[in-house]
Design a protein around this motif. Structure first.
Motif, mmCIF file in Angstrom:
data_model
loop_
_atom_site.group_PDB
_atom_site.id
_atom_site.type_symbol
_atom_site.label_atom_id
_atom_site.label_comp_id
_atom_site.label_asym_id
_atom_site.label_seq_id
_atom_site.Cartn_x
_atom_site.Cartn_y
_atom_site.Cartn_z
ATOM 1 N N GLU A 39 0.821 -1.214 0.000
ATOM 2 C CA GLU A 39 0.000 0.000 0.000
ATOM 3 C C GLU A 39 0.860 1.270 0.000
ATOM 4 O O GLU A 39 0.501 2.252 -0.633
ATOM 5 N N LEU A 40 1.968 1.236 0.713
ATOM 6 C CA LEU A 40 2.788 2.446 0.833
ATOM 7 C C LEU A 40 3.651 2.710 -0.394
ATOM 8 O O LEU A 40 3.854 3.860 -0.774
ATOM 9 N N PHE A 41 4.171 1.658 -1.006
ATOM 10 C CA PHE A 41 5.162 1.865 -2.051
ATOM 11 C C PHE A 41 4.706 1.501 -3.460
ATOM 12 O O PHE A 41 5.292 1.981 -4.428
ATOM 13 N N ILE A 42 3.707 0.663 -3.578
ATOM 14 C CA ILE A 42 3.305 0.216 -4.908
ATOM 15 C C ILE A 42 1.985 0.861 -5.321
ATOM 16 O O ILE A 42 1.945 1.681 -6.233
ATOM 17 N N SER A 43 0.911 0.496 -4.640
ATOM 18 C CA SER A 43 -0.402 0.994 -5.047
ATOM 19 C C SER A 43 -1.420 0.702 -3.953
ATOM 20 O O SER A 43 -1.267 -0.247 -3.181
ATOM 21 N N LYS A 44 -2.452 1.513 -3.905
ATOM 22 C CA LYS A 44 -3.576 1.211 -3.023
ATOM 23 C C LYS A 44 -4.271 -0.033 -3.558
ATOM 24 O O LYS A 44 -4.347 -0.242 -4.763
ATOM 25 N N ILE A 45 -4.785 -0.840 -2.667
ATOM 26 C CA ILE A 45 -5.481 -2.054 -3.077
ATOM 27 C C ILE A 45 -6.952 -1.697 -3.236
ATOM 28 O O ILE A 45 -7.653 -1.446 -2.244
ATOM 29 N N ASP A 46 -7.392 -1.661 -4.473
ATOM 30 C CA ASP A 46 -8.742 -1.200 -4.786
ATOM 31 C C ASP A 46 -9.827 -2.005 -4.093
ATOM 32 O O ASP A 46 -10.793 -1.448 -3.576
ATOM 33 N N ILE A 47 -9.671 -3.303 -4.066
ATOM 34 C CA ILE A 47 -10.693 -4.161 -3.459
ATOM 35 C C ILE A 47 -10.801 -3.891 -1.962
ATOM 36 O O ILE A 47 -11.879 -3.963 -1.383
ATOM 37 N N ALA A 48 -9.689 -3.556 -1.322
ATOM 38 C CA ALA A 48 -9.707 -3.231 0.111
ATOM 39 C C ALA A 48 -10.405 -1.892 0.343
ATOM 40 O O ALA A 48 -11.098 -1.714 1.352
ATOM 41 N N GLU A 49 -10.228 -0.957 -0.573
ATOM 42 C CA GLU A 49 -10.873 0.351 -0.450
ATOM 43 C C GLU A 49 -12.390 0.220 -0.513
ATOM 44 O O GLU A 49 -13.114 0.939 0.167
ATOM 45 N N ARG A 50 -12.870 -0.687 -1.341
ATOM 46 C CA ARG A 50 -14.316 -0.875 -1.518
ATOM 47 C C ARG A 50 -14.916 -1.790 -0.459
ATOM 48 O O ARG A 50 -16.125 -1.865 -0.325
ATOM 49 N N SER A 51 -14.087 -2.490 0.268
ATOM 50 C CA SER A 51 -14.560 -3.491 1.214
ATOM 51 C C SER A 51 -15.236 -2.858 2.422
ATOM 52 O O SER A 51 -14.819 -1.822 2.921
ATOM 53 N N GLU A 52 -16.271 -3.519 2.887
ATOM 54 C CA GLU A 52 -16.995 -3.090 4.083
ATOM 55 C C GLU A 52 -16.385 -3.701 5.345
ATOM 56 O O GLU A 52 -16.786 -3.359 6.442
ATOM 57 N N SER A 53 -15.445 -4.616 5.152
ATOM 58 C CA SER A 53 -14.883 -5.332 6.293
ATOM 59 C C SER A 53 -13.952 -4.436 7.098
ATOM 60 O O SER A 53 -13.768 -3.263 6.813
ATOM 61 N N SER A 54 -13.323 -5.027 8.065
ATOM 62 C CA SER A 54 -12.453 -4.315 8.995
ATOM 63 C C SER A 54 -11.395 -3.491 8.279
ATOM 64 O O SER A 54 -10.870 -3.873 7.249
ATOM 65 N N LYS A 55 -11.083 -2.373 8.858
ATOM 66 C CA LYS A 55 -10.063 -1.473 8.302
ATOM 67 C C LYS A 55 -8.703 -1.693 8.967
ATOM 68 O O LYS A 55 -7.846 -0.839 8.899
ATOM 69 N N ILE A 56 -8.516 -2.852 9.584
ATOM 70 C CA ILE A 56 -7.262 -3.122 10.299
ATOM 71 C C ILE A 56 -6.054 -3.089 9.369
ATOM 72 O O ILE A 56 -4.965 -2.733 9.771
ATOM 73 N N LEU A 57 -6.260 -3.464 8.115
ATOM 74 C CA LEU A 57 -5.148 -3.485 7.174
ATOM 75 C C LEU A 57 -4.960 -2.150 6.464
ATOM 76 O O LEU A 57 -4.068 -2.013 5.641
ATOM 77 N N GLU A 58 -5.779 -1.170 6.803
ATOM 78 C CA GLU A 58 -5.665 0.146 6.184
ATOM 79 C C GLU A 58 -4.436 0.866 6.748
ATOM 80 O O GLU A 58 -4.338 1.114 7.942
ATOM 81 N N ILE A 59 -3.503 1.178 5.872
ATOM 82 C CA ILE A 59 -2.246 1.807 6.284
ATOM 83 C C ILE A 59 -1.984 2.987 5.363
ATOM 84 O O ILE A 59 -1.936 2.828 4.142
ATOM 85 N N HIS A 60 -1.811 4.187 5.963
ATOM 86 C CA HIS A 60 -1.632 5.401 5.180
ATOM 87 C C HIS A 60 -0.211 5.948 5.198
ATOM 88 O O HIS A 60 0.155 6.753 4.349
ATOM 89 N N ASN A 61 0.586 5.547 6.199
ATOM 90 C CA ASN A 61 1.964 6.029 6.245
ATOM 91 C C ASN A 61 2.841 5.016 6.989
ATOM 92 O O ASN A 61 2.340 4.068 7.591
ATOM 93 N N LEU A 62 4.128 5.253 6.939
ATOM 94 C CA LEU A 62 5.086 4.320 7.529
ATOM 95 C C LEU A 62 4.931 4.236 9.047
ATOM 96 O O LEU A 62 5.104 3.165 9.632
ATOM 97 N N ASP A 63 4.573 5.342 9.687
ATOM 98 C CA ASP A 63 4.376 5.321 11.140
ATOM 99 C C ASP A 63 3.209 4.420 11.531
ATOM 100 O O ASP A 63 3.296 3.696 12.522
#
Length: 172
Positions: A91-115
């Motif tokens: 997510e940080l270096f290659i590309s956002k995962i489109d299917i994860a963006e559309r998913s209604e499931s948990s956002k635990i894997l949502e990562i916006h920065n290295l921190d």
């Protein structure tokens, strides 16, 4: 000169794609750990069933079962670390995962920065260390009050660490 600069910057930018190697092998590592932990749980279940059916309970029967299950949980947690690491790097270096963006499931894997990635990894690693600690102390024999005091102190330290981990999470 501008041509060389564009060529160099393009090459540098495309070089980030080597991170795909870490993503792929991180995922392979996670899958391997999930499989190994699942096999361990299966073996514990088989051992337990055979012991119950044969009415033969080896010495330290309960401790062995609990220790083996805790070991499998430890492997599952390490697999989660690998999964978070792979997902975060992608997510940080290659590309956002489109299917994860559309998913209604948990956002635990949502990562916006290295921190954020480091924080999530650190929390899971702390849990791995706590589970490993629990696995080790469950089989210990305590010889005196000083060892019991050390044991109680270590539990207190773990409780304080968990408190501060969750206290920070409430702010977000």
């Amino acid at each position: 000169m501008r041509f060389l600069e564009n060529l160099f910057e393009g090459t540098l930018w495309q070089g980030r794609l080597f991170i795909v190697l870490a993503v792929i092998f991180g995922m392979i590592g996670a899958i391997v750990l999930f499989i190994v932990a699942s096999i361990d749980i299966y073996n514990v279940a088989k051992f337990t069933y055979q012991s119950i059916v044969s009415h033969h309970h080896p010495e330290h029967f309960h401790e062995k079962i609990v220790g083996d299950i805790i070991g499998a949980v430890d492997l599952y947690l390490i697999a989660v670390v690998m999964l978070l690491f792979s997902f975060g790097l992608y997510e940080l270096f290659i590309s956002k995962i489109d299917i994860a963006e559309r998913s209604e499931s948990s956002k635990i894997l949502e990562i916006h920065n290295l921190d954020q990635l480091k924080d999530k990894l650190a929390k899971v690693i702390i849990m791995v260390l706590m589970v490993s600690f629990f696995k080790r102390v469950i089989n210990m024999n305590y010889q005196g009050p000083l060892e019991m005091l050390y044991f109680a102190s270590s539990i207190l330290a773990l409780a304080v660490a968990l408190y501060f981990m969750h206290k920070d999470a409430d702010k977000h």
